[in-house]
Design a protein around this motif. Structure first.
Motif, short mmCIF file in Angstrom:
data_model
loop_
_atom_site.label_atom_id
_atom_site.label_comp_id
_atom_site.label_asym_id
_atom_site.label_seq_id
_atom_site.Cartn_x
_atom_site.Cartn_y
_atom_site.Cartn_z
N HIS A 165 -53.46 35.00 43.32
CA HIS A 165 -52.99 36.21 42.64
C HIS A 165 -53.18 36.16 41.13
O HIS A 165 -52.93 37.16 40.45
N LYS A 168 -59.21 36.02 38.46
CA LYS A 168 -59.91 37.23 38.05
C LYS A 168 -61.42 37.00 38.12
O LYS A 168 -61.89 35.88 37.93
N ASP A 175 -58.56 41.69 39.13
CA ASP A 175 -57.78 40.88 40.07
C ASP A 175 -58.50 40.89 41.42
O ASP A 175 -58.46 41.89 42.15
N TRP A 177 -57.84 39.43 44.22
CA TRP A 177 -57.00 39.52 45.42
C TRP A 177 -56.75 40.96 45.85
O TRP A 177 -56.46 41.23 47.03
N LYS A 178 -56.86 41.90 44.91
CA LYS A 178 -56.58 43.30 45.25
C LYS A 178 -57.63 43.85 46.22
O LYS A 178 -57.34 44.80 46.96
N LYS A 181 -56.11 42.97 49.48
CA LYS A 181 -54.92 43.80 49.72
C LYS A 181 -55.31 45.22 50.09
O LYS A 181 -54.76 45.82 51.03
N ASN A 182 -56.28 45.77 49.37
CA ASN A 182 -56.64 47.18 49.58
C ASN A 182 -57.43 47.40 50.86
O ASN A 182 -57.45 48.53 51.37
N SER A 189 -47.52 48.36 48.07
CA SER A 189 -47.63 48.20 46.63
C SER A 189 -48.03 46.78 46.28
O SER A 189 -47.84 45.85 47.07
N ASP A 190 -48.58 46.62 45.09
CA ASP A 190 -48.95 45.28 44.63
C ASP A 190 -47.72 44.37 44.61
O ASP A 190 -47.79 43.20 45.02
N GLU A 191 -46.60 44.89 44.13
CA GLU A 191 -45.39 44.08 44.02
C GLU A 191 -44.90 43.62 45.39
O GLU A 191 -44.53 42.46 45.57
N PHE A 193 -46.71 43.36 48.12
CA PHE A 193 -47.70 42.44 48.67
C PHE A 193 -47.46 41.03 48.16
O PHE A 193 -47.42 40.07 48.94
N LEU A 194 -47.28 40.89 46.85
CA LEU A 194 -47.08 39.56 46.27
C LEU A 194 -45.75 38.97 46.72
O LEU A 194 -45.64 37.76 46.97
#
Length: 442
Positions: A165, A168, A175, A177-178, A181-182, A189-191, A193-194
């Motif tokens: 996380h 880059k 980022d 990792w997104k 996630k996506n 949300s990113d928050e 997910f983390l």
């Protein structure tokens, strides 16, 4: 898989315990488990009691047939038995260039790979102390994670990511990792997910969860700024949080500086390291030998490494006297320790009534003489450090702050540049303060 194996076996996970392994030939093993395909390349040697388990680095956007497994270094001729594993995260979406075994919202693929490997290890009947997980970059990350999940094994992680996380892309500074996630997780949300999946993304968090430190060698190239600042420095700052126990495993850091970007060791150096780690020589002499060889072959500039690390042990003390005199020099230092750097706080209303002290020796003693009545303020902080115009926190652990034999702090305080320790005192003209400060890197 058929072009790199002599035989392919395809089964369901529930039938794995009944599988009879084939020795002394390259076997492709495909295991179906909860609608996910897990693929391995096995080369189990009947005359060798060592096992090397290999993960792959980033696939990126290179041209690759995503209908087949990505098995890095499958053509290398290792002396030991080998198992290569593929990361099914790459099958989820072609946009995913680095998988890290994260999987999707329902399944942590790397945890499933660990469960399969445990069964295979038992079938091979090999002692876990003779098993080494190896990989570079993303493969270094998965190797560290698997050696934490499969306890009693060893690990060699070359230029690994340690925090998915925080990683880059080099060009866009995005980022990475997104992308996972996506494309692999539903609307989240990113928050969230983390918060929900940090154990899959963070080596240190998994070590804490498992309460286990793997027996691992980490080869870190500190000449790569992106790796140094986003991966290694956060890792150094959390080493004191790991659950080390007396007589337990240890993390061994091998520092190198190839100055060639994010690039793994050569095949020759990799073979050398692996063979040494599989030998019974785990002494300090062995570590020194390896480090010496890398230093000679890669021209490590040790002074550059020291310069990079020094900032993490440098304390900064700002002193300002707000008095009646708004233009004159109202502060004076005496009995100053060696190696103290002194400057003015040029942005203050009266820079001549200010001092900025920096020192890297873990303690300082000095006397400050106030030449005016007023209010004297100390701020103990870390240095100001910026990368691409963004200030990065440099944490310092202040352990003692004594003024005229009075302890100002009741406990240790960890601070950075933007969150200093502040102490203010009314003073009279010609008043002298004896100051003693101690700190450690954090």
């Amino acid at each position: 898989m058929k072009e790199i194996s002599e035989e392919i076996i395809e089964i369901n996970f529930k039938d794995l315990t009944d599988l009879k392994l084939k020795f002394d030939k390259k076997v492709g093993l495909i295991i179906h488990w909860d609608n996910v395909k897990y693929e391995f390349l096995l080369n189990i040697k009947s005359n060798n009691d060592k096992l090397l388990v290999l993960g792959s680095g980033a696939l990126g956007q290179k041209e690759f047939d995503r209908t087949r497994p990505y098995l890095e270094r499958h053509s290398w001729q290792f002396k030991q038995s080998t198992i290569h594993y593929h990361d099914p995260t790459y099958y989820i979406d072609n946009k995913i260039g680095i998988g890290w075994g994260v999987g999707d919202e329902n399944t942590w693929y790397l945890e499933k790979i660990a469960a399969i490997l445990k069964i295979l290890i038992k079938k091979i009947n090999i002692n876990r102390k003779n098993i080494l997980f190896y990989g570079s970059s993303a493969g270094g990350f998965t190797s560290l994670m698997l050696s934490t999940l499969i306890k009693g094994t060893m690990c060699l992680a070359d230029i690994p990511q340690l925090y998915v996380h925080k990683y880059k892309s080099k060009a866009e500074q995005l980022d990475v990792w997104k992308v996972i996630k996506n494309n692999a997780f539903s609307d989240i949300s990113d928050e969230m997910f983390l918060e929900s999946f940090l154990n899959r993304l963070d080596f240190v968090e998994l070590v804490k969860r498992e309460n286990y430190v793997p027996d691992a060698y980490l080869v870190l190239d500190c000449s790569v700024n992106l790796d140094f600042y986003t991966q290694y420095i956060p890792f150094f700052e959390t080493l004191n949080q790991l659950p080390f126990n007396e007589n337990s495993n240890r993390l061994k850091l091998i520092i190198k500086g190839q100055h060639r970007g994010h690039r793994a060791l050569s095949q020759t150096n990799t073979f050398q390291l692996i063979n040494k780690l599989f030998s019974d020589d785990s002494s300090n002499e062995f570590i020194n030998e390896i480090e010496s060889n890398f230093s000679k072959s890669n021209n490590i500039n040790k002074s550059q490494l020291v310069d990079k690390l020094t900032k993490y042990n440098t304390a900064r003390i700002d002193i300002y006297l707000d008095g009646k005199d708004k233009t004159g020099n109202t502060l004076k230092l005496t009995e100053i320790d060696d190696y103290i750097d002194i400057a003015k706080l040029t942005w203050m209303e009266n820079p001549n009534s200010s001092l900025r002290i920096t020192n890297k020796n873990n303690s300082i003693d000095f006397k400050v003489i106030c030449l005016d009545d007023g209010e004297l303020t100390f701020r103990l902080r870390g240095i100001s450090f910026k990368v691409r115009n963004q200030r990065l926190p440099i944490y310092i652990n202040y352990t003692k702050f004594i003024v005229n034999d009075k302890s100002i702090m009741g406990r240790n305080r960890i601070v950075d540049h933007n969150h200093p320790i502040k102490y203010t005192k009314k003073v009279k003209a010609n008043e002298t303060l004896n100051v003693h400060i101690e700190w450690t890197p954090c």
